[in-house]
Design a protein around this motif. Sequence first.
Motif, PDB file in Angstrom:
ATOM      1  N   ASN A   1      -3.032 -11.847  19.755  1.00  0.00           N
ATOM      2  CA  ASN A   1      -4.542 -12.211  19.646  1.00  0.00           C
ATOM      3  C   ASN A   1      -4.887 -11.001  18.474  1.00  0.00           C
ATOM      4  OD1 ASN A   1      -7.371 -11.857  19.973  1.00  0.00           O
ATOM      5  ND2 ASN A   1      -7.155 -13.861  21.086  1.00  0.00           N
ATOM      6  N   SER A   2      -5.620 -11.470  17.542  1.00  0.00           N
ATOM      7  CA  SER A   2      -5.881 -10.457  16.459  1.00  0.00           C
ATOM      8  C   SER A   2      -7.208  -9.725  16.877  1.00  0.00           C
ATOM      9  CB  SER A   2      -6.312 -11.249  15.129  1.00  0.00           C
ATOM     10  OG  SER A   2      -6.755 -10.308  14.211  1.00  0.00           O
ATOM     11  N   GLY A   3      -8.152 -10.417  17.397  1.00  0.00           N
ATOM     12  CA  GLY A   3      -9.260 -10.044  18.037  1.00  0.00           C
ATOM     13  C   GLY A   3      -9.193  -8.641  18.964  1.00  0.00           C
ATOM     14  N   GLN A   4      -8.271  -9.093  19.745  1.00  0.00           N
ATOM     15  CA  GLN A   4      -7.724  -8.042  20.827  1.00  0.00           C
ATOM     16  C   GLN A   4      -7.272  -6.706  20.023  1.00  0.00           C
ATOM     17  OE1 GLN A   4      -8.281  -8.169  24.223  1.00  0.00           O
ATOM     18  NE2 GLN A   4      -7.800  -5.826  24.008  1.00  0.00           N
ATOM     19  N   ARG A   5      -6.368  -6.796  19.073  1.00  0.00           N
ATOM     20  CA  ARG A   5      -5.767  -5.819  18.219  1.00  0.00           C
ATOM     21  C   ARG A   5      -7.036  -5.030  17.496  1.00  0.00           C
ATOM     22  NH1 ARG A   5      -1.683  -8.618  14.637  1.00  0.00           N
ATOM     23  NH2 ARG A   5      -2.323 -10.531  15.102  1.00  0.00           N
ATOM     24  N   LEU A   6      -7.778  -5.855  17.141  1.00  0.00           N
ATOM     25  CA  LEU A   6      -9.044  -5.030  16.229  1.00  0.00           C
ATOM     26  C   LEU A   6      -9.904  -4.170  17.290  1.00  0.00           C
ATOM     27  CD1 LEU A   6     -10.869  -4.436  13.863  1.00  0.00           C
ATOM     28  CD2 LEU A   6     -12.103  -6.528  14.750  1.00  0.00           C
ATOM     29  N   LYS A   7      -9.852  -4.696  18.627  1.00  0.00           N
ATOM     30  CA  LYS A   7     -10.628  -4.050  19.660  1.00  0.00           C
ATOM     31  C   LYS A   7      -9.981  -2.708  19.920  1.00  0.00           C
ATOM     32  CE  LYS A   7     -12.160  -4.430  24.228  1.00  0.00           C
ATOM     33  NZ  LYS A   7     -12.155  -5.355  25.633  1.00  0.00           N
TER      34      LYS A   7
ATOM     35  N   TYR B   1       0.848  -1.295   0.028  1.00  0.00           N
ATOM     36  CA  TYR B   1      -0.064   0.041  -0.151  1.00  0.00           C
ATOM     37  C   TYR B   1       0.834   1.230  -0.061  1.00  0.00           C
ATOM     38  CZ  TYR B   1      -4.524  -2.466   0.592  1.00  0.00           C
ATOM     39  OH  TYR B   1      -5.638  -3.139   0.315  1.00  0.00           O
ATOM     40  N   ASN B   2       2.115   1.124   0.731  1.00  0.00           N
ATOM     41  CA  ASN B   2       2.952   2.266   0.739  1.00  0.00           C
ATOM     42  C   ASN B   2       3.199   2.713  -0.830  1.00  0.00           C
ATOM     43  OD1 ASN B   2       4.737   4.286   1.812  1.00  0.00           O
ATOM     44  ND2 ASN B   2       6.290   3.076   1.013  1.00  0.00           N
ATOM     45  N   GLN B   3       3.539   1.594  -1.816  1.00  0.00           N
ATOM     46  CA  GLN B   3       3.946   1.964  -2.992  1.00  0.00           C
ATOM     47  C   GLN B   3       2.716   2.576  -3.794  1.00  0.00           C
ATOM     48  OE1 GLN B   3       5.047  -2.094  -4.328  1.00  0.00           O
ATOM     49  NE2 GLN B   3       7.134  -1.876  -3.595  1.00  0.00           N
ATOM     50  N   LEU B   4       1.695   2.315  -3.228  1.00  0.00           N
ATOM     51  CA  LEU B   4       0.495   3.097  -3.925  1.00  0.00           C
ATOM     52  C   LEU B   4       0.341   4.581  -3.286  1.00  0.00           C
ATOM     53  CD1 LEU B   4      -2.298   0.428  -3.740  1.00  0.00           C
ATOM     54  CD2 LEU B   4      -0.879   0.949  -5.605  1.00  0.00           C
ATOM     55  N   GLY B   5       1.188   4.904  -2.467  1.00  0.00           N
ATOM     56  CA  GLY B   5       0.986   6.312  -1.988  1.00  0.00           C
ATOM     57  C   GLY B   5       0.087   6.343  -0.786  1.00  0.00           C
ATOM     58  N   VAL B   6      -0.204   5.093  -0.205  1.00  0.00           N
ATOM     59  CA  VAL B   6      -1.193   5.180   1.194  1.00  0.00           C
ATOM     60  C   VAL B   6      -0.447   5.550   2.204  1.00  0.00           C
ATOM     61  CG1 VAL B   6      -2.699   3.898   2.470  1.00  0.00           C
ATOM     62  CG2 VAL B   6      -2.679   3.514  -0.080  1.00  0.00           C
ATOM     63  N   PRO B   7      -0.755   6.441   3.142  1.00  0.00           N
ATOM     64  CA  PRO B   7      -0.056   6.803   4.318  1.00  0.00           C
ATOM     65  C   PRO B   7       0.033   5.610   5.267  1.00  0.00           C
ATOM     66  CG  PRO B   7      -1.724   8.459   4.061  1.00  0.00           C
ATOM     67  CD  PRO B   7      -1.958   7.322   2.867  1.00  0.00           C
ATOM     68  N   ARG B   8       1.036   5.627   5.880  1.00  0.00           N
ATOM     69  CA  ARG B   8       1.300   4.348   7.040  1.00  0.00           C
ATOM     70  C   ARG B   8       0.095   4.482   8.044  1.00  0.00           C
ATOM     71  NH1 ARG B   8       1.019   0.707   9.892  1.00  0.00           N
ATOM     72  NH2 ARG B   8       2.728  -0.770  10.476  1.00  0.00           N
ATOM     73  N   SER B   9      -0.026   5.810   8.132  1.00  0.00           N
ATOM     74  CA  SER B   9      -1.230   5.889   9.460  1.00  0.00           C
ATOM     75  C   SER B   9      -2.411   5.487   9.171  1.00  0.00           C
ATOM     76  CB  SER B   9      -1.185   7.425   9.710  1.00  0.00           C
ATOM     77  OG  SER B   9      -1.693   8.292   8.749  1.00  0.00           O
ATOM     78  N   SER B  10      -2.662   5.139   7.938  1.00  0.00           N
ATOM     79  CA  SER B  10      -4.230   4.524   7.695  1.00  0.00           C
ATOM     80  C   SER B  10      -4.068   2.851   7.523  1.00  0.00           C
ATOM     81  CB  SER B  10      -4.738   5.374   6.197  1.00  0.00           C
ATOM     82  OG  SER B  10      -4.032   5.030   5.078  1.00  0.00           O
ATOM     83  N   ILE B  11      -2.951   2.240   7.646  1.00  0.00           N
ATOM     84  CA  ILE B  11      -2.726   1.039   7.539  1.00  0.00           C
ATOM     85  C   ILE B  11      -2.411   0.570   9.071  1.00  0.00           C
ATOM     86  CG2 ILE B  11      -1.358  -0.977   6.474  1.00  0.00           C
ATOM     87  CD1 ILE B  11      -3.016   0.471   4.420  1.00  0.00           C
ATOM     88  N   GLU B  12      -3.135  -0.493   9.402  1.00  0.00           N
ATOM     89  CA  GLU B  12      -2.740  -1.152  10.731  1.00  0.00           C
ATOM     90  C   GLU B  12      -2.476  -2.517  10.492  1.00  0.00           C
ATOM     91  OE1 GLU B  12      -5.018  -0.169  14.075  1.00  0.00           O
ATOM     92  OE2 GLU B  12      -5.053   1.942  13.659  1.00  0.00           O
ATOM     93  N   ILE B  13      -1.631  -3.289  11.153  1.00  0.00           N
ATOM     94  CA  ILE B  13      -1.418  -4.645  11.217  1.00  0.00           C
ATOM     95  C   ILE B  13      -2.159  -5.506  12.352  1.00  0.00           C
ATOM     96  CG2 ILE B  13       0.478  -6.568  11.437  1.00  0.00           C
ATOM     97  CD1 ILE B  13       2.498  -4.834  10.242  1.00  0.00           C
ATOM     98  N   ILE B  14      -3.365  -5.718  11.810  1.00  0.00           N
ATOM     99  CA  ILE B  14      -4.329  -6.354  12.873  1.00  0.00           C
ATOM    100  C   ILE B  14      -4.539  -7.653  12.601  1.00  0.00           C
ATOM    101  CG2 ILE B  14      -6.540  -6.470  13.367  1.00  0.00           C
ATOM    102  CD1 ILE B  14      -6.901  -3.240  13.076  1.00  0.00           C
ATOM    103  N   GLY B  15      -4.082  -8.340  11.306  1.00  0.00           N
ATOM    104  CA  GLY B  15      -4.190  -9.770  11.070  1.00  0.00           C
ATOM    105  C   GLY B  15      -5.726  -9.915  10.964  1.00  0.00           C
ATOM    106  N   HIS B  16      -6.249 -11.010  11.376  1.00  0.00           N
ATOM    107  CA  HIS B  16      -7.676 -11.274  11.196  1.00  0.00           C
ATOM    108  C   HIS B  16      -8.150 -12.414  12.529  1.00  0.00           C
ATOM    109  CE1 HIS B  16     -11.543 -12.220   9.682  1.00  0.00           C
ATOM    110  NE2 HIS B  16     -11.439 -11.321   8.723  1.00  0.00           N
ATOM    111  N   PRO B  17      -8.981 -12.094  12.933  1.00  0.00           N
ATOM    112  CA  PRO B  17      -9.593 -12.968  14.106  1.00  0.00           C
ATOM    113  C   PRO B  17      -9.714 -14.152  13.780  1.00  0.00           C
ATOM    114  CG  PRO B  17     -10.555 -10.685  14.252  1.00  0.00           C
ATOM    115  CD  PRO B  17      -9.992 -10.760  12.693  1.00  0.00           C
ATOM    116  N   ARG B  18     -10.014 -14.784  12.640  1.00  0.00           N
ATOM    117  CA  ARG B  18     -10.309 -16.009  12.433  1.00  0.00           C
ATOM    118  C   ARG B  18      -8.975 -16.739  12.408  1.00  0.00           C
ATOM    119  NH1 ARG B  18     -10.323 -14.401   6.899  1.00  0.00           N
ATOM    120  NH2 ARG B  18      -8.943 -15.819   5.309  1.00  0.00           N
ATOM    121  N   PHE B  19      -7.936 -16.459  12.285  1.00  0.00           N
ATOM    122  CA  PHE B  19      -6.584 -16.949  12.215  1.00  0.00           C
ATOM    123  C   PHE B  19      -6.359 -17.002  13.726  1.00  0.00           C
ATOM    124  CE2 PHE B  19      -5.279 -14.370   8.077  1.00  0.00           C
ATOM    125  CZ  PHE B  19      -6.064 -15.152   7.654  1.00  0.00           C
ATOM    126  N   ASP B  20      -6.922 -16.472  14.533  1.00  0.00           N
ATOM    127  CA  ASP B  20      -6.800 -16.843  16.036  1.00  0.00           C
ATOM    128  C   ASP B  20      -6.986 -18.299  16.344  1.00  0.00           C
ATOM    129  OD1 ASP B  20      -5.849 -14.256  16.404  1.00  0.00           O
ATOM    130  OD2 ASP B  20      -7.582 -13.539  17.482  1.00  0.00           O
TER     131      ASP B  20
END
Length: 503
Positions: free
Chosen positions: A488-494, A298-317
């Motif tokens: 835990n991805s669910g906790q990160r999303l919260k 996304y950085n290569q698309l010019g998307v600001p780092r502040s609008s991207i968060e590494i949260i993963g996905h709760p189903r992977f928990d």
Amino acid sequence: MNTLTRNYWSLYMDFLNDFENLKYDGYSISYLFCNFYSQVSKNPALWKQLSSEKFHKHLRSQVNEHKEIQEVFDQFMAQHRRKLQVKKENGLVAFHNDKLLRISRPTILKYFHPSRTIMLQANIRRPNQIKKRSNKKKGSNKVNLSSGNHIKKIKPPKQTVSSTQSQQNLNTDYLSDYSINTKKAVVHLQNRAREIFAAHKNHPLYQNKSFQLYFLNMIAAIVERIEQAKHFLSERPISCVIVSTTHSYINRILAVVAATKGIPSICMQHGIIASEFGYIPKIATIDAVYGNYEVKWYNQLGVPRSSIEIIGHPRFDQAFGRLTTKRSQFNRRLGLNNNKRTLLIVIRNNEDINRWRKLIQTIKKLNLNIIIKNYPSKKPHKLTKEFSFVQSTADYSIYDIFPHVDTVISYTSTVALEASIANKPVFILNRNFDGYSGYFQALGQLVKSDPKQLGEVIMKYFTDSEFKAYASRKRQKFLRIAYPDMSNSGQRLKRSVARLTRK
């Protein structure tokens, strides 16, 4: 960019520009239309033309970098975004519960309080509870190409709801309850669209009658969803909207309308970025991604780092959950030998069946238990009938299967990432399709396009301890890029929701 992707995005830019002024309540219809790729790719003649260097002569736009598409959508969002409101303590977090959300009821209940959470569904109406917003009978907006007469033709894509996601103990609301009569506005927009088609008679896409009909019908669907989203977000004290992907027109409309009301949105990542066509552009306030791969992409698309968060996905928990069945029980049910190692192959229906057949023929001398997970079908795969030593995974889910297998082989699928998270060595039968992002490149020799070569690599893994160590290093390197945070991805999303909605 290769020739095909450059021509595809240039064609898309033409579409955005040519229909930009086709607006409903200030919202440009072309920017909310999310089925452009499917409409282009299912036109074989047009798709073939995209590979031609001369195709650009049919277009007015010339896109040379992916970031050019993101830039026009950033401008679009800037026109609609309002300053984020100060949320009340009792504001509701709205999950749009479509089939790609894949966050289970127990997970949502674990991290989000029921009184401050609402599950939003699109098409299911509750009997005798439909809100009356117009005293006029709501008519069909479906049209033919020459007039406003109603015909039963192409339907807009149906947004289904997973039957596994029960709403018990969670408030549920329905977009269909917030409908009003939009027939007059829709007919006007459809007539304007016909005028645009007529002004571009020789355009390689617009001249296609199927595309014209589909787009005219989608205008009705988009207008209806805009009104539903507006009323839902006005009448409910929503503090944050969570969607599965903004490449669904309903989700995109929810994110855009929420932005006009100062309500933040989070877009979950519903699968790996195998193809660029399903992940450009970024729309939501925050995109919840799996790892560093997406941050860089996304950085290569010019998307600001502040609008991207590494949260993963709760189903992977689920990869870190308890065993639901013992290995001996698993083996007995599938007819596997307890004294043999087990290899899982994940195949998508009958795609590339000849290559998968050749792979199995190459590795059969290893004397392993071989099982096939047929996705998305639950029926035994055709190859389990061809090879007597190959068994079906029955109705086991992948997270019930992973603890009982030694190795996983997959096509370029999210399942391969999930297996890696579950600490399983993964091999990829690769296919360089149009728009492929190179997602599994970090796995090195564990990725092959030739099934015989991949089979030889798998045999080397089971017979060469040094290569086994190499495979382990490659998996760890891949995860540092693809899924670096195993918390835990669910906790990160919260936490992300709390940060966006705090006073």
